[in-house]
Write an enzyme that holds these catalytic residues in place. Structure first.
Site, mmCIF file in Angstrom:
data_model
loop_
_atom_site.group_PDB
_atom_site.id
_atom_site.type_symbol
_atom_site.label_atom_id
_atom_site.label_comp_id
_atom_site.label_asym_id
_atom_site.label_seq_id
_atom_site.Cartn_x
_atom_site.Cartn_y
_atom_site.Cartn_z
ATOM 1 N N GLN A 237 96.476 -19.793 43.719
ATOM 2 C CA GLN A 237 96.055 -19.521 45.092
ATOM 3 C C GLN A 237 94.569 -19.185 45.119
ATOM 4 O O GLN A 237 93.950 -18.947 44.095
ATOM 5 C CB GLN A 237 96.873 -18.349 45.663
ATOM 6 C CG GLN A 237 96.838 -17.104 44.787
ATOM 7 C CD GLN A 237 98.061 -16.198 44.951
ATOM 8 O OE1 GLN A 237 98.749 -16.236 45.969
ATOM 9 N NE2 GLN A 237 98.304 -15.372 43.955
ATOM 10 N N GLU B 81 104.655 -10.720 37.980
ATOM 11 C CA GLU B 81 103.666 -11.291 38.907
ATOM 12 C C GLU B 81 103.283 -12.674 38.381
ATOM 13 O O GLU B 81 102.918 -12.806 37.217
ATOM 14 C CB GLU B 81 102.450 -10.365 38.993
ATOM 15 C CG GLU B 81 101.180 -10.976 39.553
ATOM 16 C CD GLU B 81 101.288 -11.388 41.014
ATOM 17 O OE1 GLU B 81 101.661 -10.538 41.856
ATOM 18 O OE2 GLU B 81 101.004 -12.572 41.321
ATOM 19 N N ASP C 132 107.070 -16.189 36.404
ATOM 20 C CA ASP C 132 107.735 -16.589 37.641
ATOM 21 C C ASP C 132 108.872 -15.609 37.963
ATOM 22 O O ASP C 132 109.855 -15.529 37.217
ATOM 23 C CB ASP C 132 108.280 -18.009 37.439
ATOM 24 C CG ASP C 132 108.876 -18.576 38.720
ATOM 25 O OD1 ASP C 132 109.246 -17.779 39.626
ATOM 26 O OD2 ASP C 132 108.967 -19.804 38.820
ATOM 27 N N GLY C 133 108.741 -14.900 39.059
ATOM 28 C CA GLY C 133 109.758 -13.931 39.454
ATOM 29 C C GLY C 133 111.112 -14.577 39.704
ATOM 30 O O GLY C 133 112.155 -13.991 39.384
ATOM 31 N N ASP D 261 107.815 -7.908 46.552
ATOM 32 C CA ASP D 261 106.509 -7.700 47.189
ATOM 33 C C ASP D 261 105.762 -9.029 47.130
ATOM 34 O O ASP D 261 104.856 -9.220 46.334
ATOM 35 C CB ASP D 261 105.760 -6.600 46.424
ATOM 36 C CG ASP D 261 104.355 -6.371 46.962
ATOM 37 O OD1 ASP D 261 104.038 -6.898 48.045
ATOM 38 O OD2 ASP D 261 103.584 -5.673 46.290
ATOM 39 N N SER D 262 106.169 -9.947 47.982
ATOM 40 C CA SER D 262 105.657 -11.315 47.916
ATOM 41 C C SER D 262 104.603 -11.562 48.984
ATOM 42 O O SER D 262 104.419 -10.781 49.904
ATOM 43 C CB SER D 262 106.808 -12.293 48.137
ATOM 44 O OG SER D 262 107.240 -12.230 49.483
#
Lengths: 273, 273
Positions: free
Chosen positions: A31, A106, A137-138, A155-156
């Site tokens: 991102q 995270e 990867d959660g 908590d995304s």
């Protein structure tokens, strides 16, 4: 030169904040990451053009996603945080002496690194010996976990980009499996003014998997509409019958707020029916 | 051409809303009045550069300033609204069948006229036979009233410009005199994120005059920080022991919200101590 950061929270509405300087800006593997020093909110973390957290108002989100489930559970020992690379949820989780282990998964290691550098009051507890930080990867971590956690906190970011899998029924089913028999999970679920359909969908999906499903709210000034929702799914403990008394260092959460946060404005309550 | 209305809510933070067209703009005898058609919020009334109300989110403010005191009072018959020229508070007050008379004292007649023209869903009840509209100074009306009202609602602008007298201890003393022996008043009292000192002062002043003084909140997305406060002063009835059950057409207010709105985030509660 007068610099302002403007976030379009919808196509036709947004917030604007005066910028002292840009501390960091990069495209990570996942991102766009910007760290901005603002005049009103202190340092501000922005991911893909959306405010994630600021030094001034971060306590609301981090306290409310954490303490509501952690004070509902009678003895939370193992806690998982999915996302939350800024470390604010971990900081609040560690305020509960019963917690023996807090795992953070995270996907974007750069968020962790830049938060440690520019948001030390938020990320400062990530090096606590009770914390295990995993960059990964959660969704996969959840899929591989079974009967492992008392509380899972999601908590995304918004359900676009790297977090898209975290708003699916398959993910909630995985969370249920990853939780112990009296486990509780909470996910941030956006705001009712601009994202009513998303909330309806999350509530509907979670209800199919958890016997106790509840929505609660908190005021977060830098998030769209200022009214944020959290969706809680629980196997056994009802947050309306809070289990433990709250004695902790907080700026937003109180025992009264715990209960009151579940009283929904009528137009929000209608989304849960 | 892409037009945006930007309101600096502090020196370094604000909101921005896409404008379809400007419906009216003028300098009245008291303030700058703008009526804007926005893409997100419908028609929006702006006074001296501050959003007063919008078609999309007006219901929160108007329901919460009205129904909390009106459902606390056992039999509200005579109600005074100071300010509130857009008519939204009057609309909510009239939902209570016990109300025989609702007096509106608005200093700026242009606000009333433009609201009737451009905000008919808000101002539509101003012509109800139970309503008496007075264009005049609310401070003077209060000074001349004695033992006259069951409930007084102060729907003012910020404590600058024409509303500056409405945030003084003298005004609250006048309100006490204008109320009947079991009267209740509510005043909007701004937000705790940017105006903490104002709230502390209002609470302190009202406490010196009313035996029961309480602060409550509501989420209003187009107001600074999204978290708005109302200060309630009552001679006899405590809003935490709500008197009457709420059965009315509402989009925000519920009996649960009535009680929950008095549960304050810790940093807000600290302002009332």
């Amino acid at each position: 030169m007068d610099l302002w950061y403007t976030e379009k929270q919808t196509d036709s509405f947004g917030i604007t904040a005066k910028v002292k300087r840009t501390l960091a800006t990069e495209q990570t593997d996942f991102q766009k990451l910007d760290m901005i020093e603002t005049a009103e909110w202190g340092n501000m973390l922005v991911l893909d053009g959306m405010v994630m957290t600021t030094e001034k108002d971060e306590f609301v989100y981090h306290e409310m996603i954490s303490h509501v489930p952690l004070f509902t559970h009678p003895n939370p020992r193992h806690v998982l945080v999915v996302g939350g690379g800024d470390g604010g949820v971990i900081r609040e989780v560690l305020k509960h002496p019963s917690v023996e282990q807090a795992v953070l998964v995270e996907i974007d290691g750069r968020v962790i690194e830049e938060s440690k550098k520019y948001l030390p009051s938020i990320a400062g507890q990530l090096d606590d010996p009770r914390v295990e930080v995993k960059v990964g990867d959660g969704f996969m971590h959840i899929a591989e976990s079974e009967n492992a956690y008392d509380v899972i906190l999601v908590d995304s970011t918004e359900p676009v980009g790297p977090a898209v899998n975290l708003f699916t029924k398959g993910f909630y089913a995985g969370i249920s499996k990853a939780l112990k028999e009296d486990g509780i999970f909470v996910a941030q679920s956006d705001n009712p003014w601009f994202k009513a359909e998303l909330i309806e969908q999350v509530i509907k999906d979670v209800k199919e998997i958890f016997p106790i499903t509840r929505l609660y709210t908190a005021n977060i000034p830098t998030y769209p509409s200022g009214l944020w929702t959290f969706t809680l799914g629980s196997k056994k403990h009802d947050p309306l019958q809070q289990q433990r008394s709250a004695e902790l260092d907080s700026k937003y959460y109180t025992e009264a707020i715990h209960k009151a946060s579940f009283a929904l404005p009528k137009f929000v309550d209608d989304l849960t029916k």
